[in-house]
Design a protein around this motif. Structure first.
Motif, PDB file in Angstrom:
ATOM      1  N   LEU A   1       0.825  -1.212   0.000  1.00 31.40           N
ATOM      2  CA  LEU A   1       0.000   0.000   0.000  1.00 31.40           C
ATOM      3  C   LEU A   1       0.860   1.262   0.000  1.00 31.40           C
ATOM      4  N   SER A   2       1.954   1.238   0.709  1.00 34.72           N
ATOM      5  CA  SER A   2       2.877   2.387   0.696  1.00 34.72           C
ATOM      6  C   SER A   2       3.443   2.596  -0.704  1.00 34.72           C
TER       7      SER A   2
ATOM      8  N   ARG B   1       0.737   4.165  -2.895  1.00 33.13           N
ATOM      9  CA  ARG B   1       0.631   5.598  -2.594  1.00 33.13           C
ATOM     10  C   ARG B   1       1.780   6.362  -3.250  1.00 33.13           C
TER      11      ARG B   1
ATOM     12  N   LEU C   1      -7.438  -2.708   5.363  1.00 33.45           N
ATOM     13  CA  LEU C   1      -7.813  -1.316   5.101  1.00 33.45           C
ATOM     14  C   LEU C   1      -8.868  -0.823   6.087  1.00 33.45           C
TER      15      LEU C   1
ATOM     16  N   GLU D   1      -5.699   5.249   7.734  1.00 31.20           N
ATOM     17  CA  GLU D   1      -4.744   6.203   7.145  1.00 31.20           C
ATOM     18  C   GLU D   1      -4.627   6.043   5.632  1.00 31.20           C
ATOM     19  N   TYR D   2      -5.199   4.965   5.098  1.00 29.36           N
ATOM     20  CA  TYR D   2      -5.180   4.755   3.649  1.00 29.36           C
ATOM     21  C   TYR D   2      -6.481   5.192   2.973  1.00 29.36           C
TER      22      TYR D   2
END
Length: 122
Positions: free
Chosen positions: A74-75, A78, A95, A100-101
């Motif tokens: 996920l990082s 992003r 999630l 924060e996502y």
């Protein structure tokens, strides 16, 4: 390509966790002390990265490795300026617990599922 992962080295545990993107296989792989112990598969659809399946080998389950893998993936999503869609139940649950996502998450719509099936990506 190695991606920084949360908990990349575990103090006291003596293990090295590394997540790598394998673009030609459309997956992120998790290495534990250099050996592959898990992966998460994705399909790209426009500006969305759709996570389809996450798997950790049975002999390494229960150690938080899937969370390490998904967090790093996920990082990376992003950092690439993409959006996330969770078809994978584990990714969806992750999630829900990591708000924060929220700013990069799109819903899984019937049209998106149809598009992915038509393109034989799922």
């Amino acid at each position: 390509m190695s991606i920084p992962s949360h908990g990349e080295s575990q103090p006291g545990a003596g293990e090295q966790r590394t997540v790598e993107l394998v673009e030609d296989e459309r997956r992120y792989v998790l290495l534990l002390d250099g050996a592959q112990v898990g992966h998460t598969v994705y399909a790209d659809h426009g500006g969305q990265r759709v996570f389809v399946h996450t798997e950790i080998s049975m002999d390494h389950s229960g150690k938080g490795l899937a969370s390490t893998l998904v967090a790093a993936a996920l990082s990376d999503v992003r950092a690439r300026g993409l959006r996330v869609v969770a078809l994978c139940p584990f990714t969806a649950a992750y999630l829900r617990g990591h708000r924060e996502y929220d700013d990069i998450v799109d819903p899984l719509t019937p049209q998106l599922k149809a598009d992915l099936r038509a393109a034989q990506l799922i």
